[in-house]
Design a protein around this motif. Structure first.
Motif, PDB file in Angstrom:
ATOM      1  N   ILE A 256      13.021  -9.708  12.110  1.00  0.00           N
ATOM      2  CA  ILE A 256      11.964  -8.960  11.435  1.00  0.00           C
ATOM      3  C   ILE A 256      12.036  -9.169   9.932  1.00  0.00           C
ATOM      4  CG2 ILE A 256      11.097  -6.650  10.910  1.00  0.00           C
ATOM      5  CD1 ILE A 256      10.386  -7.602  13.675  1.00  0.00           C
ATOM      6  N   GLY A 257      13.238  -9.124   9.366  1.00  0.00           N
ATOM      7  CA  GLY A 257      13.395  -9.346   7.933  1.00  0.00           C
ATOM      8  C   GLY A 257      12.919 -10.727   7.512  1.00  0.00           C
ATOM      9  N   THR A 258      13.214 -11.734   8.333  1.00  0.00           N
ATOM     10  CA  THR A 258      12.774 -13.105   8.045  1.00  0.00           C
ATOM     11  C   THR A 258      11.257 -13.216   8.090  1.00  0.00           C
ATOM     12  OG1 THR A 258      14.827 -14.053   8.907  1.00  0.00           O
ATOM     13  CG2 THR A 258      12.911 -15.504   8.817  1.00  0.00           C
ATOM     14  N   ILE A 259      10.630 -12.612   9.091  1.00  0.00           N
ATOM     15  CA  ILE A 259       9.176 -12.659   9.220  1.00  0.00           C
ATOM     16  C   ILE A 259       8.509 -11.975   8.030  1.00  0.00           C
ATOM     17  CG2 ILE A 259       7.215 -11.810  10.574  1.00  0.00           C
ATOM     18  CD1 ILE A 259       8.961 -12.249  13.084  1.00  0.00           C
ATOM     19  N   ILE A 260       9.035 -10.831   7.604  1.00  0.00           N
ATOM     20  CA  ILE A 260       8.452 -10.118   6.465  1.00  0.00           C
ATOM     21  C   ILE A 260       8.563 -10.964   5.199  1.00  0.00           C
ATOM     22  CG2 ILE A 260       8.691  -8.111   4.942  1.00  0.00           C
ATOM     23  CD1 ILE A 260       9.641  -6.531   7.388  1.00  0.00           C
ATOM     24  N   GLY A 261       9.742 -11.540   4.958  1.00  0.00           N
ATOM     25  CA  GLY A 261       9.947 -12.324   3.750  1.00  0.00           C
ATOM     26  C   GLY A 261       9.069 -13.556   3.680  1.00  0.00           C
ATOM     27  N   THR A 262       8.843 -14.205   4.821  1.00  0.00           N
ATOM     28  CA  THR A 262       8.056 -15.445   4.834  1.00  0.00           C
ATOM     29  C   THR A 262       6.558 -15.193   4.857  1.00  0.00           C
ATOM     30  OG1 THR A 262       8.419 -15.507   7.240  1.00  0.00           O
ATOM     31  CG2 THR A 262       9.831 -16.894   5.888  1.00  0.00           C
ATOM     32  N   ARG A 263       6.123 -13.941   4.848  1.00  0.00           N
ATOM     33  CA  ARG A 263       4.687 -13.656   4.768  1.00  0.00           C
ATOM     34  C   ARG A 263       4.092 -14.110   3.432  1.00  0.00           C
ATOM     35  NH1 ARG A 263       4.965  -7.730   7.616  1.00  0.00           N
ATOM     36  NH2 ARG A 263       4.426  -8.385   9.731  1.00  0.00           N
ATOM     37  N   PHE A 264       4.945 -14.360   2.443  1.00  0.00           N
ATOM     38  CA  PHE A 264       4.450 -14.751   1.130  1.00  0.00           C
ATOM     39  C   PHE A 264       4.349 -16.267   0.980  1.00  0.00           C
ATOM     40  CE2 PHE A 264       6.289 -10.549   0.663  1.00  0.00           C
ATOM     41  CZ  PHE A 264       5.286  -9.885  -0.034  1.00  0.00           C
ATOM     42  N   VAL A 265       4.671 -17.003   2.052  1.00  0.00           N
ATOM     43  CA  VAL A 265       4.532 -18.458   1.998  1.00  0.00           C
ATOM     44  C   VAL A 265       3.071 -18.830   1.783  1.00  0.00           C
ATOM     45  CG1 VAL A 265       4.713 -20.580   3.349  1.00  0.00           C
ATOM     46  CG2 VAL A 265       6.559 -18.902   3.426  1.00  0.00           C
ATOM     47  N   GLY A 266       2.819 -19.737   0.847  1.00  0.00           N
ATOM     48  CA  GLY A 266       1.466 -20.179   0.569  1.00  0.00           C
ATOM     49  C   GLY A 266       0.785 -19.441  -0.559  1.00  0.00           C
ATOM     50  N   ALA A 267       1.311 -18.271  -0.913  1.00  0.00           N
ATOM     51  CA  ALA A 267       0.746 -17.524  -2.038  1.00  0.00           C
ATOM     52  C   ALA A 267       1.269 -18.112  -3.345  1.00  0.00           C
ATOM     53  CB  ALA A 267       1.125 -16.054  -1.938  1.00  0.00           C
ATOM     54  N   THR A 268       0.452 -18.055  -4.376  1.00  0.00           N
ATOM     55  CA  THR A 268       0.891 -18.545  -5.674  1.00  0.00           C
ATOM     56  C   THR A 268       1.846 -17.539  -6.301  1.00  0.00           C
ATOM     57  OG1 THR A 268      -0.908 -17.472  -6.898  1.00  0.00           O
ATOM     58  CG2 THR A 268      -1.353 -19.660  -5.970  1.00  0.00           C
TER      59      THR A 268
END
Length: 370
Positions: free
Chosen positions: A264-276
């Motif tokens: 869950i922690g990994t999924i939350i952190g990687t939600r910002f992939v692709g954002a500037t």
């Protein structure tokens, strides 16, 4: 909206190049999970509160900001979330029914809390963030990320802004709550939700079969019955029933709790992939202001509930903290709080927000004369 795991019929129509591109995501997912594991171990070593969730969240958020080739292992979520539901259900006992009377005040005040917290959050996104009214409204609603994103998009809001706002809110709330428990309330935890390690061989084969059945049947039945937060709530109900009936009496192995938190922690952190970087900085700043405003309101309501009903301040605060259902329930489990009380309050919160948000928005839009 990006779909991480397409339907099998869609996958069958992929070209060879598309299949190769999809397969290239696996190394990025593995990297994200590796960062999550290493960050969790590091957070545990330095004594960070709730290390197995906060560590992966922080590690992968930093990786996303540094443009490292990480990707959310979203394919794990359909498996991890029902397992979390079963783990949460293991904390349900027959004594819960004796406590229902003390929960009335929490339930009565919940809509009032939501109105106050969402109102302050809306002002942050509208006045400070300069979001358009629709995006600010759905970014401020403390409901499920996917539901608010879809409802906001249908109403004409900025889908990406709403999604990033909720991802940032969950990140900030979990971080703040964990630190609040450790530094202010003095509640310590190694993140496992138990004072002693529960080994894999501590439960029997029949226990594994029953709990596995709760995972599969709970997720399937919850979806068929259209329960709120079905992937976690369905297994929670079945697991709770089996524990109340005495079919299973043991706690889940600790390694499962740690693995769920890392995922869950990994999924939350990687939600910002692709954002500037500019988007991440802006959304984290706005989410910090919004979350702190909502959490201050939560502290006030929790203090009142604790004084009036005798429910511990720590539990009332967790019940009103505007994070995700799975995440806040895991926090309750890891911090040895009343998981049933916290989980049910968050199920009701999310249900109220999803049901009421479009109706309230329509009323506000009509009154504004638009």
């Amino acid at each position: 909206m990006t779909i991480d795991t397409p339907h099998p019929m869609v996958r069958a129509c992929w070209t060879h190049a598309e299949v190769m591109d999809a397969q290239s995501d696996y190394p990025r997912m593995l990297l994200a999970l590796t960062i999550g594991l290493v960050s969790g171990i590091g957070a545990y070593a330095v004594g960070l509160p709730l290390p197995w969730m906060l560590g992966p969240m922080i590690g992968n958020t930093c990786a996303a900001m540094l443009r490292m080739p990480v990707r959310a292992p979203a394919g794990l979520r359909p498996f991890v979330i029902p397992v979390i539901g079963v783990m949460l259900g293991s904390g349900v006992t027959a004594e819960v029914f004796d406590l229902l009377g003390s929960w009335v005040l929490t339930l009565v005040l919940l809509p009032v809390f939501l109105a106050c917290a969402a109102g302050l959050s809306f002002l942050v996104y509208r006045r400070i963030g300069k979001y358009d009214a629709v995006s600010a409204y759905y970014a401020a609603m403390p409901g499920g990320l996917n539901e608010m994103m879809l409802l906001g998009a249908e109403a004409g809001g900025d889908e990406r802004r709403i999604a990033l706002a909720h991802a940032a809110r969950i990140l900030i709330v979990i971080t703040f709550v964990a630190l609040f428990f450790g530094l202010v309330l003095g509640v310590s935890s190694n993140g496992t939700g138990a004072s002693n390690w529960v080994a894999l061989n501590a439960i029997g084969i029949s226990d594994y079969i029953i709990l596995g059945g709760c995972v599969a049947l709970g997720a399937w039945g919850g979806k068929r019955l259209r329960l709120p937060a079905a992937p976690v709530f369905g297994p929670l109900l079945l697991s709770g029933a089996t524990h109340i009936l005495g079919w299973v009496t043991v706690a889940p192995p600790t390694i499962f709790i740690i693995a769920a938190q890392i995922s869950i922690g990994t999924i939350i952190g990687t939600r910002f992939v692709g954002a500037t970087l500019a988007e991440i900085r802006r959304d984290l700043l706005l989410a910090t202001l919004s979350s702190l405003a909502m959490l201050c309101v939560a502290v006030g309501f929790a203090e009142f509930i604790a004084l009036q009903s005798g429910i511990p301040l720590s539990q009332a605060f967790l019940a009103y903290s505007p994070g995700g259902l799975a995440e806040m329930s895991l926090l309750a489990l890891a911090l040895d709080q009343d998981v049933t009380y916290v989980s049910i309050m968050h199920v009701i919160r999310i249900t109220l927000v999803i049901a009421a948000a479009p109706l309230v928005f329509a009323v506000l839009l009509q009154n504004s004369g638009k």
